[in-house]
Scaffold this motif. Structure first.
Motif, short mmCIF file in Angstrom:
data_model
loop_
_atom_site.label_atom_id
_atom_site.label_comp_id
_atom_site.label_asym_id
_atom_site.label_seq_id
_atom_site.Cartn_x
_atom_site.Cartn_y
_atom_site.Cartn_z
N GLY A 65 46.18 -42.62 36.48
CA GLY A 65 46.58 -42.04 35.40
C GLY A 65 47.23 -43.07 34.46
O GLY A 65 47.54 -44.03 35.04
N PRO A 66 47.54 -42.59 33.38
CA PRO A 66 48.12 -43.61 32.28
C PRO A 66 49.52 -44.05 32.52
O PRO A 66 49.73 -45.28 32.55
CB PRO A 66 48.45 -42.84 30.93
N ARG A 67 50.23 -43.20 33.37
CA ARG A 67 51.60 -43.71 33.67
C ARG A 67 51.61 -44.78 34.52
O ARG A 67 52.53 -45.86 34.68
CB ARG A 67 52.49 -42.68 34.20
N ALA A 68 50.69 -44.56 35.83
CA ALA A 68 50.70 -45.52 36.80
C ALA A 68 49.89 -46.97 36.28
O ALA A 68 50.69 -48.05 36.51
CB ALA A 68 49.73 -45.04 37.90
N ILE A 69 49.04 -46.66 35.46
CA ILE A 69 48.43 -48.04 34.49
C ILE A 69 49.33 -48.60 33.84
O ILE A 69 49.69 -49.81 33.80
CB ILE A 69 47.02 -47.43 33.95
N ALA A 70 50.36 -47.91 33.03
CA ALA A 70 51.32 -48.55 32.19
C ALA A 70 52.18 -49.38 33.06
O ALA A 70 52.82 -50.67 32.53
CB ALA A 70 52.10 -47.40 31.37
N GLN A 71 52.70 -48.87 34.10
CA GLN A 71 53.68 -49.19 34.98
C GLN A 71 53.18 -50.77 35.47
O GLN A 71 53.76 -51.85 35.66
CB GLN A 71 54.09 -48.75 36.24
N ASP A 72 51.87 -50.71 36.00
CA ASP A 72 51.07 -51.95 36.44
C ASP A 72 51.07 -53.15 35.42
O ASP A 72 51.33 -54.22 35.69
CB ASP A 72 49.76 -51.64 37.07
N LEU A 73 50.65 -52.54 34.30
CA LEU A 73 50.52 -53.45 33.22
C LEU A 73 51.92 -54.08 32.68
O LEU A 73 52.08 -55.20 32.50
CB LEU A 73 49.98 -52.61 31.83
N LYS A 74 52.99 -53.23 32.72
CA LYS A 74 54.36 -53.94 32.55
C LYS A 74 54.80 -54.79 33.57
O LYS A 74 55.40 -55.79 33.21
CB LYS A 74 55.26 -52.58 32.65
N ARG A 75 54.18 -54.51 34.86
CA ARG A 75 54.81 -55.55 35.71
C ARG A 75 53.99 -56.90 35.59
O ARG A 75 54.30 -57.96 36.04
CB ARG A 75 54.16 -55.24 37.26
N ASP A 86 54.85 -54.10 25.61
CA ASP A 86 54.78 -52.56 25.20
C ASP A 86 53.75 -52.10 24.16
O ASP A 86 53.00 -51.24 24.20
CB ASP A 86 56.23 -52.14 24.61
N GLN A 87 53.72 -52.72 22.79
CA GLN A 87 52.77 -52.71 21.71
C GLN A 87 51.10 -52.67 22.53
O GLN A 87 50.43 -51.74 22.08
CB GLN A 87 52.91 -53.43 20.89
N THR A 88 50.90 -53.54 23.17
CA THR A 88 49.49 -53.89 23.68
C THR A 88 49.23 -52.73 24.73
O THR A 88 48.20 -52.15 24.86
CB THR A 88 49.50 -55.19 24.43
N ARG A 89 50.28 -52.38 25.64
CA ARG A 89 50.05 -51.44 26.51
C ARG A 89 49.67 -50.04 25.75
O ARG A 89 48.74 -49.41 26.15
CB ARG A 89 51.40 -51.10 27.47
N GLU A 90 50.61 -49.69 25.02
CA GLU A 90 50.32 -48.51 24.16
C GLU A 90 49.14 -48.53 23.38
O GLU A 90 48.25 -47.37 23.46
CB GLU A 90 51.48 -48.26 23.10
N ALA A 91 48.50 -49.59 22.96
CA ALA A 91 47.30 -49.72 22.08
C ALA A 91 46.08 -49.11 23.04
O ALA A 91 45.33 -48.50 22.53
CB ALA A 91 47.15 -50.82 21.47
N ASP A 150 45.72 -60.88 26.07
CA ASP A 150 46.26 -59.97 26.76
C ASP A 150 45.62 -58.52 26.72
O ASP A 150 45.88 -57.40 27.50
CB ASP A 150 47.96 -59.89 26.38
N GLU A 151 45.10 -58.27 25.28
CA GLU A 151 44.36 -57.02 24.78
C GLU A 151 43.19 -56.85 25.67
O GLU A 151 42.83 -55.71 26.40
CB GLU A 151 44.31 -56.83 23.49
#
Length: 197
Positions: free
Chosen positions: A126-136, A141-146, A108-109
């Motif tokens: 940007g980071p917010r859009a990428i974070a939402q896609d990764l969450k989907r 959470d930990q991997t997304r943040e890292a 996953d990383e």
């Protein structure tokens, strides 16, 4: 107790074999399972061994299905589980996932890093859009943040500036206030923070 009377290679898949017990077709197995359990003609099997062989073959089928799914592009662990859950039980899927991780086919990383790089370079997200896609896609959470920590502020400003310039060029006929609003809206949709905008 049942005896293997014949083993034949399948016509449509050279890596799978048909096992015959006491003269009758019993079940198919993958070549890896055939080797692991040392299945040969005249070998005697108990019902427990047959159950174990069938379970191992299910894991192998799930593993192979996941490999095929992964052959098109990288996927998250969650995506692979979702793909397999219609055809396989939870225990089989988990065993296949462990094998995929052991062989380095599922990480996953690495997936999140590659996904982020593609999204920021190709889609200018940007980071917010990428974070939402990764969450989907089920990335933790930990991997997304890292992973998103690697997308630095200076790089965000640079990409956002490129986007802003593109919008400004395409909206030349509008007033400065309208262009500014268009740029702000575009960058918000792309997932950039107020600070970067």
């Amino acid at each position: 107790m049942r005896v293997i009377t014949k083993i034949t290679r399948q016509k449509n898949n050279a890596e799978r074999y048909n096992i015959f017990l006491d003269g009758e077709y019993a079940f198919p197995v993958d070549e890896a399972v055939l080797i692991k359990f040392e299945l040969t003609k005249d070998k005697v099997l108990t019902n427990e061994e047959i159950g174990e062989i069938n379970y191992e073959d299910e894991i192998r089928k799930a593993f192979n299905r996941a490999l095929h799914f992964l052959s098109f592009r990288m996927r998250s662990e969650h995506e692979v589980k979702e793909k397999l859950k219609d055809d396989f039980g939870e225990a089989v899927i988990l065993e296949a996932i462990v094998k995929l991780k052991d062989y380095g086919f599922l990480n996953d990383e690495a997936f999140a890093t590659a996904f982020m790089n593609t999204k920021k370079n190709a889609a200018k997200q940007g980071p917010r859009a990428i974070a939402q896609d990764l969450k989907r896609k089920g990335v933790s959470d930990q991997t997304r943040e890292a992973v998103l920590d690697e997308f630095g502020y200076a790089e965000q400003v640079e990409i956002a500036t490129q986007l802003a310039q593109k919008v400004a060029r395409s909206e030349r006929s509008k007033t400065p206030a309208q262009v500014k609003q268009k740029i702000r809206d575009n960058l918000m949709r792309k997932g950039y923070s107020f600070e970067v905008i």
